[in-house]
Design an enzyme around this catalytic site. Structure first.
Site, PDB file in Angstrom:
ATOM      1  CB  CYS A 180      -0.981  -0.034   1.165  1.00  0.00           C
ATOM      2  SG  CYS A 180      -2.383   1.098   0.932  1.00  0.00           S
ATOM      3  CG  HIS A 208      -3.552  -3.256   3.816  1.00  0.00           C
ATOM      4  ND1 HIS A 208      -2.329  -2.917   4.359  1.00  0.00           N
ATOM      5  CD2 HIS A 208      -4.080  -2.109   3.318  1.00  0.00           C
ATOM      6  CE1 HIS A 208      -2.142  -1.617   4.220  1.00  0.00           C
ATOM      7  NE2 HIS A 208      -3.179  -1.102   3.585  1.00  0.00           N
TER       8      HIS A 208
END
Length: 496
Positions: A328, A427
């Site tokens: 991310c 994630h």
């Protein structure tokens, strides 16, 4: 409908694990139960079934109940962006950025969202187990409180107070907290739970008797210190796990605004991985794999990386054949530049990134929040993966032509042409053992040990906590607080 609130004498007293334990214990008895946290401040968050986000610890408690996480379970989520400001998320959606003083004044309005969410949740479940934040005795924050006694008073629910004996001074914590709250709040506090006890309980019993006599309130139980407990943390970065000799060395910088660092819990548990979190001003050790984690403020954390000497260390690491992986915000840092013209993550502007992948990221309004599933596109296989996306940035550039994964038919992430650098927006990518094994094999892990099925591990830990409720807490006292009737084995209710 019944609500019971668990508050703590301090942050990290164990409120999260006590709520998770009670939720799992009730769910195993067939009770319709849901968790609730009026206000949470954390950078670890989870995507909800209704397309919002809540604190990761509340999502864990939802799992304990056998539920999908829902935005009603954590109506106010504060995601710090600086020492004095945070992004405010109301009922799963970004409301805006506020500094501390502005938010303190706004809490009376936020309370309406809290109570609406609680009422909606209460209409759907028989029991609500609510979790406080910090301590109810934080006098400077008592005005317009929505996190602790302010909510308990509005919901008219009983409170149990948790104290951490492992830190020492637990009797002073419990008695001092009662002394600093109002008469009404003191009456609302029905008893205590002492957490993280080590030793012979006989040595503690005189203190428990004194506490009950001094306060007129019972001790509902004493929970032991749980060695090896690894579950999703609310905000504290976990310690490194144990590993075998010759394990893969993985290091992770602890960014000032690190987010969703629970991504690394499966690596902490992997016997073939030696995971180290490297904090500020610590020497950067040699490693096989450097992982750049998620960040709530990518540009700010990039500047911090530069001030700590990480770019030079990463270049040296790559020259010696090491691997680099970004998740991310960490993935965004691998590109050439990060632009935030509208100041969505702080002061607007642009920051030169690490230049390891030919791509650029621009922050845009409208956060991506969704669960995802797909397969890895690494040369060593096509392992299934699942996880979630939670980001503002839109990334473009030639590097994306070599994706790391295909998610529901679309590409995600990138792999460098020399196969030393790669990243993803997903994630939880290490939660699936098959995907974790393939990524670690790419990083140089020899066949050694078995990757952890972290989803199964979560359930095992939750059952471990629920067992402690049965073994260590006063079940009759809890059932009375919750208005539940405990059946003897083999006895049916009249309606059955």
């Amino acid at each position: 409908m019944t609500t019971l609130m668990i508050q703590g004498t301090t942050s990290d007293a164990g409120k999260t694990t006590v709520v998770a334990a009670l939720c799992r214990w009730l769910a195993r008895q067939g009770v319709s139960v849901a968790p609730f946290k009026p206000q949470n401040m954390a950078l670890n968050s989870a995507v909800t079934v209704d397309g919002g986000e809540i604190g990761r610890s509340t999502a864990l408690q939802a799992l304990a109940c056998g539920l999908e996480p829902h935005s009603d379970m954590n109506p106010v989520l504060l995601k710090p962006q600086s020492d004095r400001g945070a992004q405010v998320v109301l009922r799963g959606r970004v409301h805006g950025n506020m500094d501390a003083l502005d938010y303190h004044a706004y809490k009376s309005e936020a309370m309406a969202s809290v109570m609406d969410a609680w009422r909606d949740l209460s209409a759907r479940f028989e029991v609500i187990i609510a979790e406080g934040a910090g301590s109810p005795a934080e006098i400077n924050l008592r005005t317009n409180d929505i996190a602790n006694m302010g909510f308990a008073e509005a919901a008219n629910c009983p409170v149990l107070l948790v104290g951490d004996i492992d830190k020492g001074g637990v009797f002073a914590q419990l008695v001092g907290t009662l002394e600093l709250i109002s008469d009404n709040e003191r009456a609302r506090t029905r008893g205590f739970i002492i957490n993280r006890f080590r030793g012979d309980i006989a040595l503690l019993e005189p203190g428990l008797d004194w506490l009950a006599e001094r306060t007129g309130k019972p001790v509902a139980g004493v929970l032991p210190y749980l060695h090896g407990l690894v579950i999703d943390a609310e905000d504290s970065v976990g310690t490194s796990g144990s590993s075998e000799v010759g394990a893969l060395n993985v290091i992770v910088p602890v960014l000032p605004r690190i987010s969703n660092h629970n991504d690394f819990d499966p690596l902490r548990l992997h016997p073939g991985v030696n995971l180290q979190f490297i904090g500020p001003d610590q020497p950067i050790p040699p490693a096989d794999l450097i992982v750049l984690p998620g960040s709530k403020s990518t540009r700010h954390d990039l500047q911090w990386l530069k001030s700590q000497g990480w770019p030079e260390a990463i270049r040296k690491h790559l020259r010696y054949g090491g691997k680099v992986f970004g998740i991310c915000g960490g993935f965004q840092m691998l590109g050439r530049e990060v632009l935030d013209p509208d100041g969505l993550e702080g002061e607007g502007g642009h920051t030169e990134a690490l230049g390891l992948l030919d791509m650029t990221t621009r922050m845009v309004a409208g956060k991506q929040l969704k669960d995802v599933a797909g397969v890895l596109c690494l040369g060593v296989g096509t392992s299934a993966l699942s996880g979630y996306e939670m980001h503002n940035g839109v990334t473009t550039g030639p590097a994306l032509e070599r994706p790391l994964a295909m998610l529901d038919g679309r590409p995600d992430g990138a792999i460098s042409e020399d196969d030393q650098v790669m990243g993803t927006y997903v994630h939880g990518i290490f939660d699936e053992p098959e995907a974790a094994s393939e990524i670690l094999q790419w990083a140089g892990l020899r066949p050694q040990g078995q990757a952890v099925d972290y989803n199964a591990h979560r359930l095992e830990q939750l059952d471990r906590l629920a067992d402690l409720v049965e073994d260590c807490l006063d079940i009759d006292f809890l059932n009375d607080l919750l208005g539940l009737t405990r059946k003897a084995p083999g006895v049916k209710n009249e309606q059955e």
